[in-house]
Design a protein around this motif. Structure first.
Motif, PDB file in Angstrom:
ATOM      1  N   ARG A  28     -21.432  47.967  28.345  1.00  0.00           N
ATOM      2  CA  ARG A  28     -21.021  46.879  29.292  1.00  0.00           C
ATOM      3  C   ARG A  28     -21.792  45.605  28.580  1.00  0.00           C
ATOM      4  NH1 ARG A  28     -25.698  45.792  33.431  1.00  0.00           N
ATOM      5  NH2 ARG A  28     -27.194  47.081  32.687  1.00  0.00           N
ATOM      6  N   PHE A  29     -22.564  45.793  27.368  1.00  0.00           N
ATOM      7  CA  PHE A  29     -23.002  44.535  26.884  1.00  0.00           C
ATOM      8  C   PHE A  29     -22.282  44.408  25.634  1.00  0.00           C
ATOM      9  CE2 PHE A  29     -27.076  45.446  29.245  1.00  0.00           C
ATOM     10  CZ  PHE A  29     -26.852  44.619  30.023  1.00  0.00           C
ATOM     11  N   ARG A  30     -21.549  45.463  24.965  1.00  0.00           N
ATOM     12  CA  ARG A  30     -20.874  45.137  23.846  1.00  0.00           C
ATOM     13  C   ARG A  30     -19.673  44.046  23.731  1.00  0.00           C
ATOM     14  NH1 ARG A  30     -19.930  51.378  23.095  1.00  0.00           N
ATOM     15  NH2 ARG A  30     -22.056  52.010  23.270  1.00  0.00           N
ATOM     16  N   PRO A  31     -18.939  43.934  24.813  1.00  0.00           N
ATOM     17  CA  PRO A  31     -17.840  42.975  24.794  1.00  0.00           C
ATOM     18  C   PRO A  31     -18.464  41.731  24.694  1.00  0.00           C
ATOM     19  CG  PRO A  31     -17.377  44.702  26.386  1.00  0.00           C
ATOM     20  CD  PRO A  31     -18.831  45.030  25.700  1.00  0.00           C
ATOM     21  N   PRO A  32     -19.539  40.979  25.376  1.00  0.00           N
ATOM     22  CA  PRO A  32     -19.987  39.686  25.393  1.00  0.00           C
ATOM     23  C   PRO A  32     -20.675  39.415  23.996  1.00  0.00           C
ATOM     24  CG  PRO A  32     -21.170  41.027  26.936  1.00  0.00           C
ATOM     25  CD  PRO A  32     -19.804  41.853  26.500  1.00  0.00           C
ATOM     26  N   ILE A  33     -21.299  40.674  23.371  1.00  0.00           N
ATOM     27  CA  ILE A  33     -22.059  40.312  22.050  1.00  0.00           C
ATOM     28  C   ILE A  33     -20.700  40.210  21.090  1.00  0.00           C
ATOM     29  CG2 ILE A  33     -23.323  41.479  20.289  1.00  0.00           C
ATOM     30  CD1 ILE A  33     -24.945  42.736  22.643  1.00  0.00           C
ATOM     31  N   MET A  34     -19.796  40.981  21.139  1.00  0.00           N
ATOM     32  CA  MET A  34     -18.515  40.802  20.185  1.00  0.00           C
ATOM     33  C   MET A  34     -17.953  39.434  20.191  1.00  0.00           C
ATOM     34  SD  MET A  34     -18.643  43.329  17.930  1.00  0.00           S
ATOM     35  CE  MET A  34     -17.295  42.361  17.255  1.00  0.00           C
ATOM     36  N   ALA A  35     -17.872  38.826  21.580  1.00  0.00           N
ATOM     37  CA  ALA A  35     -17.328  37.637  21.717  1.00  0.00           C
ATOM     38  C   ALA A  35     -17.980  36.527  21.023  1.00  0.00           C
ATOM     39  CB  ALA A  35     -17.175  37.163  23.266  1.00  0.00           C
ATOM     40  N   LEU A  36     -19.532  36.716  21.060  1.00  0.00           N
ATOM     41  CA  LEU A  36     -20.406  35.822  20.577  1.00  0.00           C
ATOM     42  C   LEU A  36     -20.260  35.893  18.890  1.00  0.00           C
ATOM     43  CD1 LEU A  36     -23.057  34.139  19.779  1.00  0.00           C
ATOM     44  CD2 LEU A  36     -24.285  36.173  20.210  1.00  0.00           C
ATOM     45  N   TYR A  37     -19.960  37.420  18.383  1.00  0.00           N
ATOM     46  CA  TYR A  37     -19.959  37.452  16.972  1.00  0.00           C
ATOM     47  C   TYR A  37     -18.658  36.780  16.406  1.00  0.00           C
ATOM     48  CZ  TYR A  37     -18.806  39.560  12.795  1.00  0.00           C
ATOM     49  OH  TYR A  37     -18.325  39.551  11.202  1.00  0.00           O
ATOM     50  N   SER A  38     -17.649  37.066  17.360  1.00  0.00           N
ATOM     51  CA  SER A  38     -16.219  36.372  16.835  1.00  0.00           C
ATOM     52  C   SER A  38     -16.261  34.819  16.877  1.00  0.00           C
ATOM     53  CB  SER A  38     -14.980  36.739  17.906  1.00  0.00           C
ATOM     54  OG  SER A  38     -14.946  38.215  17.722  1.00  0.00           O
ATOM     55  N   PHE A  39     -16.968  34.201  17.719  1.00  0.00           N
ATOM     56  CA  PHE A  39     -17.093  32.882  17.854  1.00  0.00           C
ATOM     57  C   PHE A  39     -17.886  32.342  16.535  1.00  0.00           C
ATOM     58  CE2 PHE A  39     -20.233  29.516  18.841  1.00  0.00           C
ATOM     59  CZ  PHE A  39     -19.427  28.441  19.009  1.00  0.00           C
ATOM     60  N   ALA A  40     -19.074  33.199  16.271  1.00  0.00           N
ATOM     61  CA  ALA A  40     -20.011  32.763  15.045  1.00  0.00           C
ATOM     62  C   ALA A  40     -19.086  33.032  13.881  1.00  0.00           C
ATOM     63  CB  ALA A  40     -21.179  33.383  15.070  1.00  0.00           C
ATOM     64  N   ARG A  41     -18.245  34.031  13.605  1.00  0.00           N
ATOM     65  CA  ARG A  41     -17.794  34.444  12.551  1.00  0.00           C
ATOM     66  C   ARG A  41     -16.579  33.202  12.178  1.00  0.00           C
ATOM     67  NH1 ARG A  41     -18.004  34.876   7.995  1.00  0.00           N
ATOM     68  NH2 ARG A  41     -19.224  36.733   8.234  1.00  0.00           N
ATOM     69  N   ALA A  42     -15.971  32.901  13.358  1.00  0.00           N
ATOM     70  CA  ALA A  42     -14.743  31.863  13.268  1.00  0.00           C
ATOM     71  C   ALA A  42     -15.426  30.605  12.713  1.00  0.00           C
ATOM     72  CB  ALA A  42     -14.176  31.622  14.517  1.00  0.00           C
ATOM     73  N   ALA A  43     -16.612  30.364  13.092  1.00  0.00           N
ATOM     74  CA  ALA A  43     -17.158  28.983  12.896  1.00  0.00           C
ATOM     75  C   ALA A  43     -17.671  29.195  11.255  1.00  0.00           C
ATOM     76  CB  ALA A  43     -18.489  28.641  13.732  1.00  0.00           C
ATOM     77  N   ASP A  44     -18.459  29.980  11.068  1.00  0.00           N
ATOM     78  CA  ASP A  44     -18.779  30.363   9.491  1.00  0.00           C
ATOM     79  C   ASP A  44     -17.599  30.209   8.690  1.00  0.00           C
ATOM     80  OD1 ASP A  44     -20.631  31.005   7.751  1.00  0.00           O
ATOM     81  OD2 ASP A  44     -20.512  33.153   8.029  1.00  0.00           O
ATOM     82  N   ASP A  45     -16.491  31.067   8.760  1.00  0.00           N
ATOM     83  CA  ASP A  45     -15.390  30.936   8.187  1.00  0.00           C
ATOM     84  C   ASP A  45     -14.786  29.413   7.902  1.00  0.00           C
ATOM     85  OD1 ASP A  45     -15.442  33.719   7.851  1.00  0.00           O
ATOM     86  OD2 ASP A  45     -13.678  34.065   9.240  1.00  0.00           O
ATOM     87  N   VAL A  46     -15.026  28.614   8.874  1.00  0.00           N
ATOM     88  CA  VAL A  46     -14.479  27.281   8.846  1.00  0.00           C
ATOM     89  C   VAL A  46     -15.506  26.464   7.577  1.00  0.00           C
ATOM     90  CG1 VAL A  46     -14.367  25.226   9.942  1.00  0.00           C
ATOM     91  CG2 VAL A  46     -13.498  27.138  10.988  1.00  0.00           C
ATOM     92  N   ALA A  47     -16.761  26.578   7.964  1.00  0.00           N
ATOM     93  CA  ALA A  47     -17.611  26.031   7.157  1.00  0.00           C
ATOM     94  C   ALA A  47     -17.936  26.511   5.738  1.00  0.00           C
ATOM     95  CB  ALA A  47     -19.123  26.260   7.658  1.00  0.00           C
ATOM     96  N   ASP A  48     -17.363  27.850   5.432  1.00  0.00           N
ATOM     97  CA  ASP A  48     -17.248  28.413   4.148  1.00  0.00           C
ATOM     98  C   ASP A  48     -16.134  28.548   3.340  1.00  0.00           C
ATOM     99  OD1 ASP A  48     -20.140  28.839   4.400  1.00  0.00           O
ATOM    100  OD2 ASP A  48     -20.069  30.716   4.665  1.00  0.00           O
ATOM    101  N   HIS A  49     -15.210  27.859   4.185  1.00  0.00           N
ATOM    102  CA  HIS A  49     -13.530  27.930   3.444  1.00  0.00           C
ATOM    103  C   HIS A  49     -13.438  27.249   2.116  1.00  0.00           C
ATOM    104  CE1 HIS A  49      -9.270  27.732   3.011  1.00  0.00           C
ATOM    105  NE2 HIS A  49      -9.281  28.774   3.825  1.00  0.00           N
ATOM    106  N   PRO A  50     -13.149  28.003   1.047  1.00  0.00           N
ATOM    107  CA  PRO A  50     -13.220  27.277  -0.414  1.00  0.00           C
ATOM    108  C   PRO A  50     -12.358  26.196  -0.690  1.00  0.00           C
ATOM    109  CG  PRO A  50     -12.041  29.462  -0.369  1.00  0.00           C
ATOM    110  CD  PRO A  50     -12.652  29.485   1.143  1.00  0.00           C
ATOM    111  N   SER A  51     -11.192  26.009   0.162  1.00  0.00           N
ATOM    112  CA  SER A  51     -10.338  24.916  -0.099  1.00  0.00           C
ATOM    113  C   SER A  51     -10.209  23.666   0.978  1.00  0.00           C
ATOM    114  CB  SER A  51      -8.972  25.345  -0.492  1.00  0.00           C
ATOM    115  OG  SER A  51      -8.450  26.437   0.491  1.00  0.00           O
ATOM    116  N   ALA A  52     -10.812  24.021   2.049  1.00  0.00           N
ATOM    117  CA  ALA A  52     -10.487  22.972   3.321  1.00  0.00           C
ATOM    118  C   ALA A  52     -11.466  21.782   2.798  1.00  0.00           C
ATOM    119  CB  ALA A  52     -10.813  23.687   4.627  1.00  0.00           C
ATOM    120  N   SER A  53     -11.247  20.535   3.268  1.00  0.00           N
ATOM    121  CA  SER A  53     -11.869  19.620   2.740  1.00  0.00           C
ATOM    122  C   SER A  53     -13.076  19.394   3.849  1.00  0.00           C
ATOM    123  CB  SER A  53     -11.148  18.141   2.901  1.00  0.00           C
ATOM    124  OG  SER A  53     -10.749  18.129   4.437  1.00  0.00           O
ATOM    125  N   ALA A  54     -14.256  18.795   3.531  1.00  0.00           N
ATOM    126  CA  ALA A  54     -15.257  18.645   4.635  1.00  0.00           C
ATOM    127  C   ALA A  54     -14.665  17.911   5.799  1.00  0.00           C
ATOM    128  CB  ALA A  54     -16.365  17.615   3.933  1.00  0.00           C
TER     129      ALA A  54
END
Length: 290
Positions: A28-54
């Motif tokens: 019962r706790f895995r879905p909310p933790i995965m929602a947190l992970y998906s959020f953090a992964r999406a934001a991390d991918d934005v910050a680390d994208h190699p070609s997107a501008s600041a």
């Protein structure tokens, strides 16, 4: 761009150094933790994208913030986490702190000293552990030990990936003060093999990480959920082993990450350590397959 998904890296939970909502966690706790992970992964991918501008990255992170606080639904991962937290009556503050860390990643690429790095970890790492504890209904009294563990995990990741972070992102988390004391500059991170001075810096930071892990050791005993105790114990065990490796191995030229066989052995030893003092609840293992 429509949303942060346009900047995704393709990385997922299996690419991380440490377990993410593993089978040890109650179903019962895995879905909310995965929602947190998906959020953090999406934001991390934005910050680390190699070609997107600041400016593009900062705009996308601001959009994620807007979705998290309920201004709009244009960022699916942020909107999903907002709903998960609302369903459980939990605040969005930890998610906002994570977004601040990723915003800093866009505008800051160097850290003066250990204290500055720990301040960064206050936003990049501590909110993850705090939110997992909140999702489980655990007491904020466990936050200090959780903060120490999460900061340790963050520094371990930085040390393992120090060469890639410098070469791919021009981002250096090794404190300038430590590099200077060893008569090193950031260009040493671009070499195929770490110099003697850089190895001293990495080993020294790994030892400081061991101090964090010493402070986090009580965490498993501070939570009520037996299944969460197991997850924490496994993460603690993996982190302790990686910190030891970083004292003696060169992350620029040697493998530091665990193999699947090593992961299995370390996980098993951590689980046995938790279960040894007494008999586990009858539904502990049966519930793992839910």
């Amino acid at each position: 761009m429509k949303d942060a998904r346009d900047l995704r890296s393709g990385k997922g939970p299996r690419d991380e150094n440490f377990p993410v909502a593993s089978i040890l966690i109650e179903a019962r706790f895995r879905p909310p933790i995965m929602a947190l992970y998906s959020f953090a992964r999406a934001a991390d991918d934005v910050a680390d994208h190699p070609s997107a501008s600041a400016s593009e990255k900062l705009h996308r992170l601001a959009e994620m913030r807007g979705a998290l606080i309920g201004d709009h639904d244009r960022e699916p991962a942020a909107a999903a986490l907002r709903q998960v937290l609302a369903d459980r009556g939990l605040p969005v503050v930890h998610g906002l702190d994570l977004l601040e860390a990723f915003r800093r990643d866009v505008i800051q690429s160097r850290y003066a000293n250990w204290e500055a790095l720990m301040e960064y970890c206050r936003y990049s790492a501590a909110p993850v552990g705090r939110m997992v504890l909140d999702i489980h209904g655990e007491s904020p009294g466990a936050w200090p030990a959780s903060d120490a563990l999460c900061a340790a995990l963050q520094v371990i990741n930085h040390l393992q990936d120090c060469g890639e972070d410098y070469c791919d992102l021009d981002r250096v988390y090794l404190p300038e003060e430590d590099l200077s004391a060893a008569e090193q500059d950031v260009t040493a991170l671009g070499a195929p093999r770490a110099s003697a001075g850089l190895r001293l810096v990495i080993a020294g930071l790994a030892r400081r990480t061991q101090e964090l892990l010493h402070r986090s050791r009580p965490l498993a005993d501070q939570v009520r959920s037996r299944r969460l105790q197991l997850e924490i114990a496994v993460i603690q065990r993996l982190a302790e082993d990686l910190a030891r490796r970083l004292i003696v191995r060169d992350p620029l030229s040697e493998r530091v990450h665990h193999s699947k066989l090593e992961l299995f052995g370390l996980t098993a030893s951590a689980v046995v350590r938790v279960l040894r003092p007494g008999r586990p609840p009858r539904n502990l293992i049966a519930g793992a397959a839910e």
